[in-house]
Design a protein around this motif. Structure first.
Motif, mmCIF file in Angstrom:
data_model
loop_
_atom_site.group_PDB
_atom_site.id
_atom_site.type_symbol
_atom_site.label_atom_id
_atom_site.label_comp_id
_atom_site.label_asym_id
_atom_site.label_seq_id
_atom_site.Cartn_x
_atom_site.Cartn_y
_atom_site.Cartn_z
ATOM 1 N N PRO A 135 0.395 -50.643 10.209
ATOM 2 C CA PRO A 135 0.755 -52.069 9.571
ATOM 3 C C PRO A 135 0.925 -53.083 10.474
ATOM 4 C CG PRO A 135 2.160 -50.223 8.753
ATOM 5 C CD PRO A 135 1.371 -49.634 9.848
ATOM 6 N N LEU A 136 1.431 -52.695 11.838
ATOM 7 C CA LEU A 136 1.471 -53.835 12.706
ATOM 8 C C LEU A 136 0.018 -54.503 13.152
ATOM 9 C CD1 LEU A 136 4.346 -52.597 15.227
ATOM 10 C CD2 LEU A 136 4.280 -54.259 13.597
ATOM 11 N N VAL A 137 -0.978 -53.294 13.077
ATOM 12 C CA VAL A 137 -2.324 -53.530 13.487
ATOM 13 C C VAL A 137 -2.823 -54.574 12.621
ATOM 14 C CG1 VAL A 137 -4.422 -52.825 13.814
ATOM 15 C CG2 VAL A 137 -2.804 -51.626 14.904
ATOM 16 N N TRP A 138 -2.661 -54.268 11.142
ATOM 17 C CA TRP A 138 -3.452 -55.155 10.158
ATOM 18 C C TRP A 138 -2.673 -56.413 10.160
ATOM 19 C CZ3 TRP A 138 -7.359 -54.368 7.868
ATOM 20 C CH2 TRP A 138 -7.930 -52.941 7.639
ATOM 21 N N VAL A 139 -1.301 -56.521 10.766
ATOM 22 C CA VAL A 139 -0.660 -57.878 10.691
ATOM 23 C C VAL A 139 -1.392 -58.702 11.773
ATOM 24 C CG1 VAL A 139 1.520 -59.004 11.499
ATOM 25 C CG2 VAL A 139 1.668 -57.137 9.733
ATOM 26 N N ILE A 140 -1.784 -58.076 12.727
ATOM 27 C CA ILE A 140 -2.412 -58.768 13.870
ATOM 28 C C ILE A 140 -4.009 -59.319 13.660
ATOM 29 C CG2 ILE A 140 -3.572 -58.306 16.274
ATOM 30 C CD1 ILE A 140 -1.355 -56.412 16.928
ATOM 31 N N PHE A 141 -4.527 -58.307 12.783
ATOM 32 C CA PHE A 141 -5.749 -58.748 11.814
ATOM 33 C C PHE A 141 -5.584 -59.888 11.157
ATOM 34 C CE2 PHE A 141 -7.565 -54.002 12.176
ATOM 35 C CZ PHE A 141 -7.912 -54.194 13.740
ATOM 36 N N ALA A 142 -4.278 -59.863 10.363
ATOM 37 C CA ALA A 142 -4.130 -61.076 9.475
ATOM 38 C C ALA A 142 -4.260 -62.360 10.217
ATOM 39 C CB ALA A 142 -3.133 -60.768 8.680
ATOM 40 N N LEU A 146 -7.066 -65.391 10.353
ATOM 41 C CA LEU A 146 -6.439 -66.939 9.929
ATOM 42 C C LEU A 146 -6.764 -67.899 10.950
ATOM 43 C CD1 LEU A 146 -4.800 -68.464 7.903
ATOM 44 C CD2 LEU A 146 -2.844 -67.796 9.192
ATOM 45 N N PHE A 147 -6.509 -67.661 12.374
ATOM 46 C CA PHE A 147 -6.645 -68.488 13.310
ATOM 47 C C PHE A 147 -8.280 -68.750 13.696
ATOM 48 C CE2 PHE A 147 -1.972 -67.504 14.052
ATOM 49 C CZ PHE A 147 -1.671 -68.737 13.971
ATOM 50 N N SER A 148 -8.835 -67.587 13.331
ATOM 51 C CA SER A 148 -10.439 -67.732 13.671
ATOM 52 C C SER A 148 -11.056 -68.065 12.526
ATOM 53 C CB SER A 148 -10.820 -66.393 14.219
ATOM 54 O OG SER A 148 -10.781 -65.409 13.054
ATOM 55 N N PHE A 149 -10.513 -68.453 11.428
ATOM 56 C CA PHE A 149 -11.128 -69.052 10.243
ATOM 57 C C PHE A 149 -12.261 -68.125 9.497
ATOM 58 C CE2 PHE A 149 -10.029 -72.560 13.021
ATOM 59 C CZ PHE A 149 -9.218 -73.478 12.415
ATOM 60 N N LYS A 150 -11.737 -66.567 9.871
ATOM 61 C CA LYS A 150 -12.487 -65.659 9.004
ATOM 62 C C LYS A 150 -11.835 -65.542 7.639
ATOM 63 C CE LYS A 150 -14.174 -63.285 12.943
ATOM 64 N NZ LYS A 150 -13.977 -62.025 13.714
ATOM 65 N N VAL A 151 -12.041 -66.690 6.763
ATOM 66 C CA VAL A 151 -11.406 -66.515 5.602
ATOM 67 C C VAL A 151 -11.793 -65.326 4.736
ATOM 68 C CG1 VAL A 151 -10.689 -67.804 3.461
ATOM 69 C CG2 VAL A 151 -11.241 -69.141 5.664
ATOM 70 N N LYS A 152 -13.262 -65.106 4.731
ATOM 71 C CA LYS A 152 -13.626 -63.772 3.692
ATOM 72 C C LYS A 152 -12.942 -62.776 4.057
ATOM 73 C CE LYS A 152 -17.459 -62.573 6.995
ATOM 74 N NZ LYS A 152 -19.091 -62.422 6.874
ATOM 75 N N TRP A 153 -12.390 -62.397 5.095
ATOM 76 C CA TRP A 153 -11.770 -61.269 5.507
ATOM 77 C C TRP A 153 -10.079 -61.397 5.275
ATOM 78 C CZ3 TRP A 153 -14.519 -57.152 6.232
ATOM 79 C CH2 TRP A 153 -16.143 -57.410 6.459
ATOM 80 N N LEU A 154 -9.697 -62.354 4.694
ATOM 81 C CA LEU A 154 -8.190 -62.538 4.609
ATOM 82 C C LEU A 154 -7.611 -61.560 3.657
ATOM 83 C CD1 LEU A 154 -7.202 -66.306 5.081
ATOM 84 C CD2 LEU A 154 -6.440 -64.334 6.500
#
Length: 207
Positions: A135-142, A146-154
């Motif tokens: 879960p911590l890894v997925w929080v990092i991915f989130a 968000l900050f890299s503007f990869k909105v399609k993966w949010l």
């Protein structure tokens, strides 16, 4: 033995009687459920790997998303219903009674009459390490999406946080008790820390 908390509609119950035979067995450090231990990590690690490298091997965004969602869903079901019960003797679920009221139920395997623990230390470490780390890894991915503007993966990473975070929260509730117990535990810890600081300051003042 059944305990119900009327404030938050939760129940803490013992696992079904079939586990009583297991409770009489001595504690072992080896892995007693290798298949369950494998799949406890397989689905969640596979979902992380597919998320990281899917664009290198496939140009289809839909295929990547469907694969990740399937892996996350399989992981949620397996951890919630199988690996938690086998590896650490815990399980949780939600049920609706005849009045339409929702109840959260948390199971814990009965302790043996001799007071011995029946769960394997190795399996317990594997279970909690996988349950907390992913879960911590997925929080990092989130945050990364968000900050890299990869909105399609949010949407995908938020789903990963929700599904794996739900299992983490459910098993913590199974381990330490209901929300009321969590609150009292946190209050007790803060009280002890405050008392220690107060005593330390008084000793410094005296010296």
């Amino acid at each position: 033995m059944l305990r119900q908390d009327s404030n938050d509609d939760t129940e803490d119950v013992s696992l079904f009687d079939a586990d009583d035979e297991m409770s009489r067995r001595p504690k072992k450090s080896k892995i007693k459920h290798p298949i369950a231990s494998f799949f406890h990590l397989f689905f969640r690690i596979s979902a992380v790997i597919v998320y990281l490298f899917c664009e290198l091997f496939s140009t289809s965004y839909i295929a990547c998303v469907v694969t990740i969602i399937l892996l996350l869903s399989c992981d949620f079901w397996a951890v919630k219903n199988i690996t938690g019960r086998l590896m650490v003797g815990l399980r949780w679920w939600n049920q609706v009674d005849d009045d339409g009221k929702s109840h959260w139920v948390f199971e814990a395997r009965r302790a043996s009459s001799s007071g011995r623990k029946v769960t394997s230390e190795a399996e317990s470490r594997i279970f909690w390490l996988g349950l907390i780390t992913c879960p911590l890894v997925w929080v990092i991915f989130a945050f990364s999406a968000l900050f890299s503007f990869k909105v399609k993966w949010l949407a995908v990473v938020i789903l990963g946080v929700i599904l794996q975070g739900a299992n983490l929260y459910g098993y913590i509730r199974c381990k330490v008790g209901s929300r009321k117990n969590l609150t009292s535990l946190a209050t007790s810890y803060l009280g002890k820390q405050f008392l220690k600081q107060t005593v330390a300051k008084e000793e410094q003042a005296v010296s």
